[in-house]
Design a protein around this motif. Structure first.
Motif, PDB file in Angstrom:
ATOM      1  N   LYS A 112      32.129  17.174  75.855  1.00 58.89           N
ATOM      2  CA  LYS A 112      31.677  18.191  74.900  1.00 58.89           C
ATOM      3  C   LYS A 112      30.910  17.536  73.736  1.00 58.89           C
ATOM      4  CE  LYS A 112      33.564  22.149  72.350  1.00 58.89           C
ATOM      5  NZ  LYS A 112      34.710  22.525  71.512  1.00 58.89           N
ATOM      6  N   HIS A 133      20.519  35.378  65.071  1.00 57.56           N
ATOM      7  CA  HIS A 133      21.786  34.669  65.285  1.00 57.56           C
ATOM      8  C   HIS A 133      21.564  33.389  66.092  1.00 57.56           C
ATOM      9  CE1 HIS A 133      23.085  38.875  64.530  1.00 57.56           C
ATOM     10  NE2 HIS A 133      24.120  38.307  63.928  1.00 57.56           N
ATOM     11  N   GLU A 136      24.647  31.648  67.903  1.00 54.36           N
ATOM     12  CA  GLU A 136      25.131  32.316  69.118  1.00 54.36           C
ATOM     13  C   GLU A 136      24.105  32.210  70.253  1.00 54.36           C
ATOM     14  OE1 GLU A 136      25.549  33.513  66.125  1.00 54.36           O
ATOM     15  OE2 GLU A 136      27.733  33.679  65.966  1.00 54.36           O
ATOM     16  N   GLU A 137      22.837  32.333  69.910  1.00 56.27           N
ATOM     17  CA  GLU A 137      21.796  32.202  70.932  1.00 56.27           C
ATOM     18  C   GLU A 137      21.851  30.813  71.561  1.00 56.27           C
ATOM     19  OE1 GLU A 137      19.819  34.423  72.119  1.00 56.27           O
ATOM     20  OE2 GLU A 137      19.740  36.041  70.634  1.00 56.27           O
ATOM     21  N   GLU A 139      24.498  28.786  71.768  1.00 56.22           N
ATOM     22  CA  GLU A 139      25.685  28.667  72.629  1.00 56.22           C
ATOM     23  C   GLU A 139      25.489  29.405  73.942  1.00 56.22           C
ATOM     24  OE1 GLU A 139      29.360  29.564  70.646  1.00 56.22           O
ATOM     25  OE2 GLU A 139      28.808  28.415  68.863  1.00 56.22           O
ATOM     26  N   LEU A 140      24.856  30.585  73.846  1.00 55.05           N
ATOM     27  CA  LEU A 140      24.607  31.378  75.051  1.00 55.05           C
ATOM     28  C   LEU A 140      23.717  30.620  76.026  1.00 55.05           C
ATOM     29  CD1 LEU A 140      25.984  34.093  74.833  1.00 55.05           C
ATOM     30  CD2 LEU A 140      23.756  35.182  74.709  1.00 55.05           C
ATOM     31  N   HIS A 143      25.538  27.780  77.607  1.00 53.87           N
ATOM     32  CA  HIS A 143      26.419  28.289  78.657  1.00 53.87           C
ATOM     33  C   HIS A 143      25.628  28.601  79.919  1.00 53.87           C
ATOM     34  CE1 HIS A 143      30.123  29.456  76.098  1.00 53.87           C
ATOM     35  NE2 HIS A 143      30.486  28.594  76.992  1.00 53.87           N
ATOM     36  N   LEU A 144      24.463  29.188  79.732  1.00 54.78           N
ATOM     37  CA  LEU A 144      23.643  29.554  80.887  1.00 54.78           C
ATOM     38  C   LEU A 144      23.206  28.334  81.682  1.00 54.78           C
ATOM     39  CD1 LEU A 144      21.355  32.500  79.769  1.00 54.78           C
ATOM     40  CD2 LEU A 144      22.949  32.441  81.693  1.00 54.78           C
ATOM     41  N   GLU A 146      24.555  25.474  81.716  1.00 58.26           N
ATOM     42  CA  GLU A 146      25.759  24.888  82.310  1.00 58.26           C
ATOM     43  C   GLU A 146      26.094  25.555  83.643  1.00 58.26           C
ATOM     44  OE1 GLU A 146      27.972  22.661  80.695  1.00 58.26           O
ATOM     45  OE2 GLU A 146      29.896  22.962  81.721  1.00 58.26           O
ATOM     46  N   SER A 147      26.093  26.864  83.646  1.00 57.41           N
ATOM     47  CA  SER A 147      26.477  27.602  84.841  1.00 57.41           C
ATOM     48  C   SER A 147      25.391  27.553  85.913  1.00 57.41           C
ATOM     49  CB  SER A 147      26.798  29.052  84.473  1.00 57.41           C
ATOM     50  OG  SER A 147      27.327  29.730  85.582  1.00 57.41           O
ATOM     51  N   ILE A 148      24.137  27.523  85.490  1.00 60.58           N
ATOM     52  CA  ILE A 148      23.049  27.387  86.455  1.00 60.58           C
ATOM     53  C   ILE A 148      23.099  25.999  87.114  1.00 60.58           C
ATOM     54  CG2 ILE A 148      20.537  27.146  86.666  1.00 60.58           C
ATOM     55  CD1 ILE A 148      20.275  29.462  84.664  1.00 60.58           C
ATOM     56  N   PHE A 166      12.666  33.603  85.333  1.00 56.42           N
ATOM     57  CA  PHE A 166      13.147  34.764  84.574  1.00 56.42           C
ATOM     58  C   PHE A 166      13.504  34.383  83.142  1.00 56.42           C
ATOM     59  CE2 PHE A 166      16.659  37.772  83.446  1.00 56.42           C
ATOM     60  CZ  PHE A 166      15.878  38.911  83.391  1.00 56.42           C
ATOM     61  N   LEU A 167      14.177  33.246  82.980  1.00 56.88           N
ATOM     62  CA  LEU A 167      14.576  32.791  81.646  1.00 56.88           C
ATOM     63  C   LEU A 167      13.366  32.399  80.801  1.00 56.88           C
ATOM     64  CD1 LEU A 167      17.833  30.685  82.145  1.00 56.88           C
ATOM     65  CD2 LEU A 167      17.539  32.783  80.809  1.00 56.88           C
ATOM     66  N   LYS A 170      11.887  35.507  79.630  1.00 56.38           N
ATOM     67  CA  LYS A 170      12.771  36.184  78.676  1.00 56.38           C
ATOM     68  C   LYS A 170      12.648  35.562  77.286  1.00 56.38           C
ATOM     69  CE  LYS A 170      17.539  38.008  78.714  1.00 56.38           C
ATOM     70  NZ  LYS A 170      17.302  39.320  79.329  1.00 56.38           N
TER      71      LYS A 170
ATOM     72  N   HIS B 143      26.653  34.459  85.364  1.00 52.92           N
ATOM     73  CA  HIS B 143      26.669  33.059  84.957  1.00 52.92           C
ATOM     74  C   HIS B 143      27.303  32.905  83.581  1.00 52.92           C
ATOM     75  CE1 HIS B 143      23.517  31.325  87.904  1.00 52.92           C
ATOM     76  NE2 HIS B 143      24.649  30.694  88.064  1.00 52.92           N
ATOM     77  N   LEU B 144      26.955  33.809  82.674  1.00 48.17           N
ATOM     78  CA  LEU B 144      27.489  33.727  81.318  1.00 48.17           C
ATOM     79  C   LEU B 144      29.006  33.878  81.292  1.00 48.17           C
ATOM     80  CD1 LEU B 144      24.970  35.560  79.003  1.00 48.17           C
ATOM     81  CD2 LEU B 144      25.781  33.207  78.834  1.00 48.17           C
ATOM     82  N   SER B 147      30.708  30.773  82.625  1.00 45.09           N
ATOM     83  CA  SER B 147      30.724  29.632  81.717  1.00 45.09           C
ATOM     84  C   SER B 147      31.595  29.897  80.493  1.00 45.09           C
ATOM     85  CB  SER B 147      29.303  29.287  81.290  1.00 45.09           C
ATOM     86  OG  SER B 147      29.281  28.092  80.557  1.00 45.09           O
ATOM     87  N   LEU B 163      31.407  35.021  70.813  1.00 46.62           N
ATOM     88  CA  LEU B 163      30.386  35.294  71.826  1.00 46.62           C
ATOM     89  C   LEU B 163      30.608  36.657  72.463  1.00 46.62           C
ATOM     90  CD1 LEU B 163      29.824  31.870  73.615  1.00 46.62           C
ATOM     91  CD2 LEU B 163      28.402  33.016  71.904  1.00 46.62           C
ATOM     92  N   PHE B 166      29.024  39.088  70.133  1.00 43.27           N
ATOM     93  CA  PHE B 166      27.573  38.899  70.197  1.00 43.27           C
ATOM     94  C   PHE B 166      26.984  39.513  71.466  1.00 43.27           C
ATOM     95  CE2 PHE B 166      23.834  36.127  71.153  1.00 43.27           C
ATOM     96  CZ  PHE B 166      23.051  36.552  70.092  1.00 43.27           C
TER      97      PHE B 166
END
Lengths: 173, 173
Positions: A112, A133, A136-137, A139-140, A143-144, A146-148, A166-167, A170, B143-144, B147, B163, B166
């Motif tokens: 971490k 924000h 939060e953006e 961290e989001l 997270h994305l 990480e999971s991808i 797509f990301l 976006k 995914h979100l 994670s 989160l 958010f």
DNA sequence: GTCTATAGGATGATAGAC
DNA sequence: GTCTATCATCCTATAGAC
């Protein structure tokens, strides 16, 4: 001439990445490396020492990748590089990458702290881009990715490729 | 009266969830359960059989949670329930949940099929709500939550709580 | 159903020769 | 640096008594 020490490291990396630390014996590593078992303990003291040596290599590789993002000055490029990072990992570094995820769960090695500078940079980038924000953006998005990454390692890069496009759309980068 | 078979299941669940399948011996399980080691093999044939029994329980618990979402008729509520799901897992089911993530990496048990109906439902919900790329939005949100769940299990629910708020605001649910 | 005892093999690690 | 031989321990699993 490939040193036997390196043959051990290479074989152990692949085995650890595929079957976990506790799922692989030093005997199996020795056989895969075509080397006597005792040699492992000569070079690395014990099994944990072998893992530590591999983790040290992994740390160096990761530091290089992260530096590309952290030194970036354009906030849009920070987002772009973050999103595309999981899709740009070299075949040769695939096992290092998989090992990170495996050990994170098996031995609860979080990694971490290593991500904190990246999170801070994302926070900065979202702030620069006028998001309300940014924390939060950041961290989001972390997270994305990480999971991808997890999805790529489990099911292959093809299965996640469309999410990259797509990301990028976006986040308009 | 608590049966000894259940004591084995309970002890094994906690140990597997915390140290992984290969990280725990039947000897340790027997001692933690206050039971002879041989009894484990009487009841579950072998160590793998014990894991399978626990995984069967986990599957049932998960099915109940998912059913709440899949049977939901209001698309906004589908998003709401999906986002809040990781934050509503009972303390008593914590080990089952952690075990899923551990085994996903240690033994490469994906559990992907189990998530497909959930993904389809999210796809439907985003479509109903007028999103232009419902499939990608569904995969992103899944995914979100994946994670964020991981974050809760590693660092505690408090670290991820903001989160939830958010995300609920972001998706307007 | 439950325990004790134990088999048979694998595991991490060391010693000593080359 | 490298190998062979070996050790003590631990591991999964079984047998037999209660």
């Amino acid at each position: 001439m490939i040193e036997r020490k390196d043959k051990i490291l290479t074989a152990a990396l692949e085995l650890f990445a595929n079957h976990g630390y506790n799922g692989v014996s030093t005997n199996k590593i020795a056989k895969a490396a075509g080397v006597s078992e005792g040699l492992i303990f000569r070079h690395f003291k014990n099994k944990q020492g072998l893992l530590d040596a591999i983790l040290g290599q992994a740390f160096e590789k990761a530091a290089v990748l992260y530096a590309h993002i952290i030194t970036e000055q354009d906030p849009k490029q920070v987002l772009y590089k973050t999103i595309t990072l999981p899709f740009s990992v070299e075949k040769s570094e695939y096992y290092f990458w998989k090992l990170q995820f495996k050990l994170k769960w098996e031995l609860e090695i979080s990694g971490k702290e290593k991500m904190q500078p990246l999170l801070d940079k994302l926070n900065w980038a979202f702030g620069e881009l006028g998001y309300t924000h940014p924390r939060e953006e950041a961290e989001l998005l972390q997270h994305l990715t990480e999971s991808i990454s997890s999805g790529i390692l489990k099911d292959g890069m093809e299965t996640q490729q469309h999410l990259k496009e797509f990301l990028l759309a976006k986040y308009k980068v």
